[in-house]
Design a protein around this motif. Structure first.
Motif, PDB file in Angstrom:
ATOM      1  N   VAL A 134       0.807  -1.217   0.000  1.00  0.00           N
ATOM      2  CA  VAL A 134       0.000   0.000   0.000  1.00  0.00           C
ATOM      3  C   VAL A 134       0.842   1.269   0.000  1.00  0.00           C
ATOM      4  N   ASP A 135       2.066   1.185   0.504  1.00  0.00           N
ATOM      5  CA  ASP A 135       2.887   2.390   0.503  1.00  0.00           C
ATOM      6  C   ASP A 135       3.604   2.588  -0.827  1.00  0.00           C
ATOM      7  N   GLU A 136       3.386   1.678  -1.775  1.00  0.00           N
ATOM      8  CA  GLU A 136       4.020   1.827  -3.087  1.00  0.00           C
ATOM      9  C   GLU A 136       2.977   1.980  -4.185  1.00  0.00           C
ATOM     10  N   ILE A 137       1.749   2.212  -3.807  1.00  0.00           N
ATOM     11  CA  ILE A 137       0.699   2.346  -4.805  1.00  0.00           C
ATOM     12  C   ILE A 137       0.892   3.645  -5.593  1.00  0.00           C
ATOM     13  N   PRO A 138       0.875   3.552  -6.902  1.00  0.00           N
ATOM     14  CA  PRO A 138       1.022   4.757  -7.732  1.00  0.00           C
ATOM     15  C   PRO A 138      -0.302   5.486  -7.846  1.00  0.00           C
ATOM     16  N   TRP A 139      -0.640   6.217  -6.817  1.00  0.00           N
ATOM     17  CA  TRP A 139      -1.979   6.793  -6.702  1.00  0.00           C
ATOM     18  C   TRP A 139      -2.352   7.619  -7.935  1.00  0.00           C
ATOM     19  N   GLN A 140      -1.393   8.332  -8.454  1.00  0.00           N
ATOM     20  CA  GLN A 140      -1.695   9.217  -9.590  1.00  0.00           C
ATOM     21  C   GLN A 140      -2.025   8.426 -10.850  1.00  0.00           C
ATOM     22  N   GLY A 141      -1.524   7.204 -10.935  1.00  0.00           N
ATOM     23  CA  GLY A 141      -1.630   6.484 -12.191  1.00  0.00           C
ATOM     24  C   GLY A 141      -2.809   5.537 -12.284  1.00  0.00           C
ATOM     25  N   LEU A 142      -3.664   5.534 -11.296  1.00  0.00           N
ATOM     26  CA  LEU A 142      -4.775   4.582 -11.317  1.00  0.00           C
ATOM     27  C   LEU A 142      -5.898   5.049 -12.243  1.00  0.00           C
ATOM     28  N   ALA A 143      -6.548   4.092 -12.867  1.00  0.00           N
ATOM     29  CA  ALA A 143      -7.627   4.402 -13.813  1.00  0.00           C
ATOM     30  C   ALA A 143      -8.886   4.876 -13.086  1.00  0.00           C
ATOM     31  N   PHE A 144      -9.760   5.507 -13.839  1.00  0.00           N
ATOM     32  CA  PHE A 144     -11.060   5.954 -13.317  1.00  0.00           C
ATOM     33  C   PHE A 144     -10.868   6.711 -11.993  1.00  0.00           C
ATOM     34  N   ASP A 145     -11.807   6.486 -11.071  1.00  0.00           N
ATOM     35  CA  ASP A 145     -11.676   7.060  -9.733  1.00  0.00           C
ATOM     36  C   ASP A 145     -11.184   6.001  -8.754  1.00  0.00           C
ATOM     37  N   HIS A 146     -10.373   5.091  -9.251  1.00  0.00           N
ATOM     38  CA  HIS A 146      -9.984   3.955  -8.431  1.00  0.00           C
ATOM     39  C   HIS A 146      -9.061   4.333  -7.284  1.00  0.00           C
ATOM     40  N   ALA A 147      -8.366   5.460  -7.391  1.00  0.00           N
ATOM     41  CA  ALA A 147      -7.547   5.910  -6.262  1.00  0.00           C
ATOM     42  C   ALA A 147      -8.445   6.196  -5.064  1.00  0.00           C
TER      43      ALA A 147
END
Lengths: 251, 251
Positions: A134-147
């Motif tokens: 979870v600390d390496e999730i590429p929040w900016q790169g997620l599709a849709f509103d999945h972040a």
DNA sequence: ACAAAAGTGTTGCTTTTACACCCATGC
DNA sequence: GCATGGGTGTAAAAGCAACACTTTTGT
């Protein structure tokens, strides 16, 4: 009565081996031993058009005459090969206009907790499925509103561990209290006192069900094995609140 | 990618004057004073076809390009005339096959908490809207799967009062601690100790914000007025758990 | 022997409960 | 005066954090 597309999306979480990082806000000034696991989420690389190539939550369209939870289970199997031994609960629904370029779409998000084991295979429209700490999730790169959805799911899991027996969903069918504690530490991101944790969960009526003994799991002595009990709710909760931190210092 | 109808349904709760009943499971053996209010839900008599004439939750179709929460607010205004001074949060989604005879339909349920005042007017496709005390709800006679939704909503409200400042959503903008306690007693269905309740909520940082004084509300002396504070979460929770019951005996 | 994990005992502190008691007002 | 509700004090009980200590294995 206008029509919408309806999808399910899955926030699938598990605990993976390896030293987890401490959450900075929780362990500021105190010496702390390393954590035995880390919380990870399942992400798939999208193979088809909207957001093709980007990471996304596993999910897909709900079939007509299909119960929402069934659709979630189906997608979980199709896209990840995870069996039925997972905890699944509804998280929330998201329907912001324009969240899907293909037209008005409402997605019903589910939270799934998978036991620690389990390799994952990709399938259907997902080119690959992989566990991401979870600390390496590429929040900016997620599709849709999945972040947003993923963030809500992680927060839900953290909150629910406090007052429910949900932590056991991350464990194999039989587990030791030490393993269960590792789950809590990985999800919350900071160490707990092994002795107090042991007392707390073993004294909570109906929370754990003893089954037998195991030999050494990890260099220690044999420990009591448990199954998850019947009790869902937990009174009193397991305090992630105040400064319940501690544990023996590293050196 | 098949299509669904998408609706919002509202579980609207408030506190109404009048002696509430005690919940049998909570006040078994102890003498207990009467409660100052009772929890009530808003139901509408359906005017149009599916389930025409039966009671149902207020709700309706979501427009395309409309946010789900906006649709809920709109339906709340249209069907009940309740203004914006209500707390609104998403509850869950329901999509069982056949739950609506008009075709595959997913409904996103919302929980709304309205302050104690407020007469209600019916509108659009609802012939009438009326507050029904929760212990008088005709569970068998509700349209669609609204019994399930309503039940979930009430349970959510009860649970959330424990660990959030949500109780204040039932109060007018300025209220006394006594009024707030009446809310908790009505929602939970059993009396609380006035003195301990007072101490607990007034010592919780950020929970209440003092504003002024009022003259007698109900025969007593003037009391401190409060506004709801900024803090949403509550640590520690407000114990509806063990036997926090009590209060002065009736006679 | 040593390390590492399981599990128990104990101590001081905080929270919670239950209830005595005083205060201010309306009748 | 008396009832009613607001608000404070307090003592007993319960819960919890912190940590010392013993046991049982693997290396």
């Amino acid at each position: 009565m206008p029509d919408f597309h309806v999808t399910v999306d899955l926030v699938v979480l598990t605990i993976r081996d390896g030293d987890g990082p401490h959450r900075a806000d929780r362990v500021a000034s105190r010496l702390a031993r390393p954590l035995a696991g880390r919380l990870a989420a399942l992400l798939v690389r999208r193979g088809i058009d909207p957001y093709a190539g980007q990471l996304a939550l596993p999910g897909g369209y709900v079939l007509p005459h299909e119960e929402l939870a069934d659709a979630a289970y189906r997608e979980l199997r199709e896209e990840t090969g995870l069996g039925g031994a997972v905890h699944l609960e509804q998280l929330a629904s998201y329907g912001a206009p324009g969240r899907d370029p293909r037209g008005p779409t409402v997605t019903v998000a589910f939270l799934a907790l998978a036991p620690m084991l389990g390799s994952v295979v990709g399938g259907s429209d997902a080119a690959a499925a992989e566990w991401t700490p979870v600390d390496e999730i590429p929040w900016q790169g997620l599709a849709f509103d999945h972040a947003q959805i993923l963030c809500d799911g992680i927060e839900r899991a953290r909150a629910k561990l406090e007052y429910s027996s949900l932590g056991a969903a991350f464990c194999p069918p039989e587990f030791t209290i030490g393993q269960l504690r590792a789950v809590y530490e990985a999800v919350w991101g900071y160490p707990l006192d092994p002795r107090n944790f042991h007392r707390k969960v073993s004294s909570a009526q109906g929370f754990l069900e003893p089954v037998g003994r195991t030999s050494t799991v990890d260099g220690g002595r044999p420990a009591q094995l448990f199954r998850r009990g019947q009790v869902q709710a937990l009174h009193p909760p397991l305090t992630r609140g105040s400064d319940t931190l501690s544990g023996s210092p590293a050196g």
